[in-house]
Write an enzyme that holds these catalytic residues in place. Sequence first.
Site, PDB file in Angstrom:
ATOM      1  N   HIS A 252      -3.646  -5.371   0.566  1.00  0.00           N
ATOM      2  CA  HIS A 252      -3.071  -5.874   1.820  1.00  0.00           C
ATOM      3  C   HIS A 252      -3.008  -7.405   1.835  1.00  0.00           C
ATOM      4  O   HIS A 252      -3.981  -8.054   2.207  1.00  0.00           O
ATOM      5  CB  HIS A 252      -3.896  -5.368   3.013  1.00  0.00           C
ATOM      6  CG  HIS A 252      -3.727  -3.913   3.234  1.00  0.00           C
ATOM      7  ND1 HIS A 252      -2.686  -3.383   3.966  1.00  0.00           N
ATOM      8  CD2 HIS A 252      -4.434  -2.859   2.780  1.00  0.00           C
ATOM      9  CE1 HIS A 252      -2.758  -2.069   3.963  1.00  0.00           C
ATOM     10  NE2 HIS A 252      -3.814  -1.727   3.252  1.00  0.00           N
TER      11      HIS A 252
ATOM     12  N   CYS B 161       0.842  -1.207   0.000  1.00  0.00           N
ATOM     13  CA  CYS B 161       0.000   0.000   0.000  1.00  0.00           C
ATOM     14  C   CYS B 161       0.876   1.256   0.000  1.00  0.00           C
ATOM     15  O   CYS B 161       1.533   1.541  -0.989  1.00  0.00           O
ATOM     16  CB  CYS B 161      -0.974  -0.052   1.190  1.00  0.00           C
ATOM     17  SG  CYS B 161      -2.333   1.095   1.010  1.00  0.00           S
TER      18      CYS B 161
ATOM     19  N   GLU C  97      -1.567  -9.211   3.895  1.00  0.00           N
ATOM     20  CA  GLU C  97      -1.450  -9.720   5.268  1.00  0.00           C
ATOM     21  C   GLU C  97      -2.798 -10.023   5.921  1.00  0.00           C
ATOM     22  O   GLU C  97      -2.843 -10.684   6.949  1.00  0.00           O
ATOM     23  CB  GLU C  97      -0.653  -8.722   6.124  1.00  0.00           C
ATOM     24  CG  GLU C  97      -1.335  -7.392   6.439  1.00  0.00           C
ATOM     25  CD  GLU C  97      -1.180  -6.339   5.342  1.00  0.00           C
ATOM     26  OE1 GLU C  97      -0.936  -6.703   4.176  1.00  0.00           O
ATOM     27  OE2 GLU C  97      -1.340  -5.142   5.651  1.00  0.00           O
TER      28      GLU C  97
END
Length: 618
Positions: A166, A80, A168
């Site tokens: 993202h 990001c 994660e």
Amino acid sequence: MKIEQIAILDCGGQYTKVIDRKVREMAVKTEIFSIKVTTDKLKEFQAIILSGGPSSVWHEDALKYNSEIFELGIPILGICYGMQLINKHFGGEVRPGLTTEYGETTILTEPHCPLFSGLDVNQIVLMSHGDSITKLAPGFQVAARSENVYAAIYHPQRKIYGVQFHPEVDLTLQGKQIMENFLFKICGLTGNYILEDRIQTAIAKIREQVGNNKILVLVSGGVDSAVSAALLVKALPPENIYAIHIDHGLMRKDESDLVCENLREMGLQNLIRANAATVFFDEIIEVNGTKIGPLTQTIDPEKKRSLIGETFIKVIRQTASGLNLDFDQTFWAQGTLRPDLIESGNPDVSSHAHKIKTHHNDVDIVRRAREKGLVIETNWDWHKDEVRQVARSLGIHESIAGRQPFPGPGLAIRLICNDGRDQIAPAQHQKLKVVLKELPGDCEAQVVPLKSVGVQGDCRSYRYLAVAYQKALDFNWDEVYQIGKEVPNRVDFINRVAYILNESQPQGELQTYPMYINRENVALLQEIDHLVVSKLNIPPVSQVFAVLLPLGVTKKYSVAIRSFVTNDFMTGRPAFLGRDLPKELMAELVAEITRIFPEIEFVMYDVTSKPPATVEWQ
Ligand code: XMP
């Protein structure tokens, strides 16, 4: 063998600790540094991940960074903000407002890019950005696109990668594989940061810090403090360890007995159980010149919390002095986890995270003791799932290793206290009616003057409860869940919705009654909670408990069941009835509660997500 490790450079993003956890789950060590870190600190690291962040790279106040990090010759993954920083640094352009994307988005990936190797070409990912790349930096290629923006870029020779989304978080469905591709295929790591080695490191560190001194450990019954105690037992002579369990009279049913039994089995010789319910219930304490308490006359959740917190310290001091230990000069161990330290902005872990709340393991008194080198954080290297694994590998009983989280103030924040004076204005009743008409289905609801805590945006709220009803257990879950979502969204004085399971309609207007904490209602809640947990503590439920409410039409108590599904407790949703939890099971439970506890009028189910409601009602 050299431990593989990667550096996470924190750009202030809320998911930094999630990146940390995900990488550690893949058995790769991480350290979090400021984005301004000097390169001499990064010599021992095999790769860098640049986190997301709230700023804009084009803004004059953009985070200052050390440009030498890009010349270290090690692989880099920017997430990001991290990707935008990479693009800008290498001569590309990033602009605001062109297209903003928030939420789950489909992207089309370039299968030749090693980051996406072996994965589906179309991916669902979590986007959360206002800025986007408008001109690609020279030498970089596009690795994925969404309908609107460059979703990933890379420089194959330099091994520098950037993703706008993202990887994660769980909402990026193949995020784990993307991270694995980066760590194992691109960086060539093998995942050698093994839990067993880390346990040995923790034990060696405890020995080095404590030496031949005495140490106190406070054991609550949760897995974190149990692991602390077990590690001390492995590391130190047993006669030097003093374990204190404080029973504040607000534990779950038989919990203190279970905890103490387990601790003894662990080999703790000096185990002190302080039965301090009387002190916790009756004490009046002065905080910053204001007297608060006793607990048996306190309504405000924050006051309940600070009263219990202060009383804890008082009881610990007394117990320690009874052992001839000066609390202010003695080592003490606590089970603070890595994410707690990250959240508290502890400078050893992260430099930007100070914006987030201070954790209770990191309050002033702890920080002062830490400065003196007296606090031993045995679990500093672990996230929650890891600490459960450590517990199992240390032989801690499953009833503790797999134990649900339980708040420090215990059942005090699950008894919703009230002086019975609050009233709902006619206009407020009317507002709820209007909103219900706008929503699908035939659910009805009443707003009641009972407040509980919620979280909206980054702010705490303390607002009323809406009690919904329609067909008791014959409900349509989607409609009920929709009410739980939309009512707090659209009605600014409500933050939580509970649905009545045992009746299709209350026979009159719901009344609230005065209620304060006392031994009888704590005992009642312990019994109901025990029944609820014994039935509903099944996957995918992450936490389940009962809340006692002074609410009814013909009787003075009702109970709300909170059954919550989450990975990290930062956000989450109620377990879906009829999907996550079978309706028949719930029907049995409701029948049992009403049969065994005649003083309970309504059995309700909390149907609110977090946000807008928190897990605990308080
Ligand atoms: P909330 O209510 O903030 O809770 O959504 C998130 C998770 O944290 C637990 N919790 C606590 N745990 N001390 C703790 O150790 C506390 O004071 C505390 N308050 C909330 C809560 O049970 C849930 O798992």
